[in-house]
Design an enzyme around this catalytic site. Structure first.
Site, PDB file in Angstrom:
ATOM      1  N   VAL A   1       0.854  -1.189   0.000  1.00  0.00           N
ATOM      2  CA  VAL A   1       0.000   0.000   0.000  1.00  0.00           C
ATOM      3  C   VAL A   1       0.889   1.237   0.000  1.00  0.00           C
ATOM      4  O   VAL A   1       1.849   1.321   0.776  1.00  0.00           O
ATOM      5  CB  VAL A   1      -0.929   0.027   1.222  1.00  0.00           C
ATOM      6  CG1 VAL A   1      -1.768   1.298   1.235  1.00  0.00           C
ATOM      7  CG2 VAL A   1      -1.830  -1.199   1.244  1.00  0.00           C
TER       8      VAL A   1
ATOM      9  N   GLY B   1      -0.229  10.741   2.444  1.00  0.00           N
ATOM     10  CA  GLY B   1      -0.722  11.719   3.414  1.00  0.00           C
ATOM     11  C   GLY B   1      -0.322  11.283   4.808  1.00  0.00           C
ATOM     12  O   GLY B   1       0.855  11.029   5.089  1.00  0.00           O
TER      13      GLY B   1
ATOM     14  N   GLU C   1      -9.781   5.348   5.382  1.00  0.00           N
ATOM     15  CA  GLU C   1      -9.763   6.104   4.138  1.00  0.00           C
ATOM     16  C   GLU C   1     -11.143   6.100   3.478  1.00  0.00           C
ATOM     17  O   GLU C   1     -11.265   6.086   2.254  1.00  0.00           O
ATOM     18  CB  GLU C   1      -8.724   5.501   3.183  1.00  0.00           C
ATOM     19  CG  GLU C   1      -7.348   5.291   3.789  1.00  0.00           C
ATOM     20  CD  GLU C   1      -6.686   6.600   4.191  1.00  0.00           C
ATOM     21  OE1 GLU C   1      -6.772   7.570   3.424  1.00  0.00           O
ATOM     22  OE2 GLU C   1      -6.103   6.661   5.283  1.00  0.00           O
TER      23      GLU C   1
END
Length: 216
Positions: free
Chosen positions: A5, A9, A87
């Site tokens: 992954v 951010g 997310e």
């Protein structure tokens, strides 16, 4: 099977899940933008925060961190379930190639998952779209939610990019505009500490050697 992954951010400094390996690197043809609304972490439905998403941009690169989860389907499932909850404002998952400084012409990883958002205000209720720098800064300076305020998110991203030695002009300029909006009030001074860049570092566009002020 192995799960990779890519975080660009808050995942850079706070992955929040169990992982087995972390690599610093970048993806191509994407740039980091503060065009996504956050209404449950660092903002509210009435006053959404602005957080990072990716915008396609030919020739651009976006630095961040790739995390590997090994150990079988159950471990991978737990990691992905956590990430999908966290997310939740991102409506897409995209597979990308991941590069490092050691080989800029050939990806070190393929099939890396990255959370992205559809840049359409009609189909994606969380997509805010671009705005003038001053307008974004005002929104970031004042938004807050259950997990903290929006400006802390930006300042921590700025520091995280410094820590991986790939500062980004876009992030720096936005953070400086937020500081200007806040006029460094006592509350902000308590959140910030001075850090001097160790050496010239790379950004999406060019090298930056400026002195930085970061969040704790």
């Amino acid at each position: 099977m192995v799960l990779w992954v890519f975080g660009y951010g808050s995942l850079i400094w706070n992955p929040g899940f169990e992982f087995d390996e972390k690599l610093i690197g970048y993806i191509k043809d994407y740039k980091r933008v503060f065009d996504l609304a956050c209404i449950d972490h660092r903002g509210t439905p009435e006053h959404p925060a602005r957080t990072c998403t990716l915008a396609q941009s030919i020739g651009a690169i976006c630095w961040g961190a790739a995390y590997c989860v090994r150990g079988g389907p159950e471990k991978e499932k737990l990691a992905m379930e956590y990430l999908e909850r966290r997310e939740c404002e991102y409506d897409s998952k995209t597979l990308v190639e991941f590069y490092t400084e050691t080989n800029t012409s050939k990806p070190i990883l393929t099939g890396v998952i990255v959370f992205t958002s559809t840049p359409d205000k009609v189909s994606n209720k969380y997509y805010l779209g671009p705005a003038p720098l001053e307008e974004m800064a005002r929104q970031i300076a004042t938004a807050s939610g259950p997990c903290g305020n929006n400006r802390e998110y930006l300042f921590k991203l700025e520091k995280a990019m410094h820590d991986i030695e790939h500062e980004e002009d876009y992030v720096i300029e936005l953070a400086n505009e937020v500081r200007k909006q806040l006029d460094l009030t006592d509350e902000v001074k308590a959140l910030l500490k001075p850090v001097v860049s160790r050496a010239p570092v790379k950004s999406q566009a060019h090298v930056s050697t400026r002195q930085r002020v970061f969040a704790s």
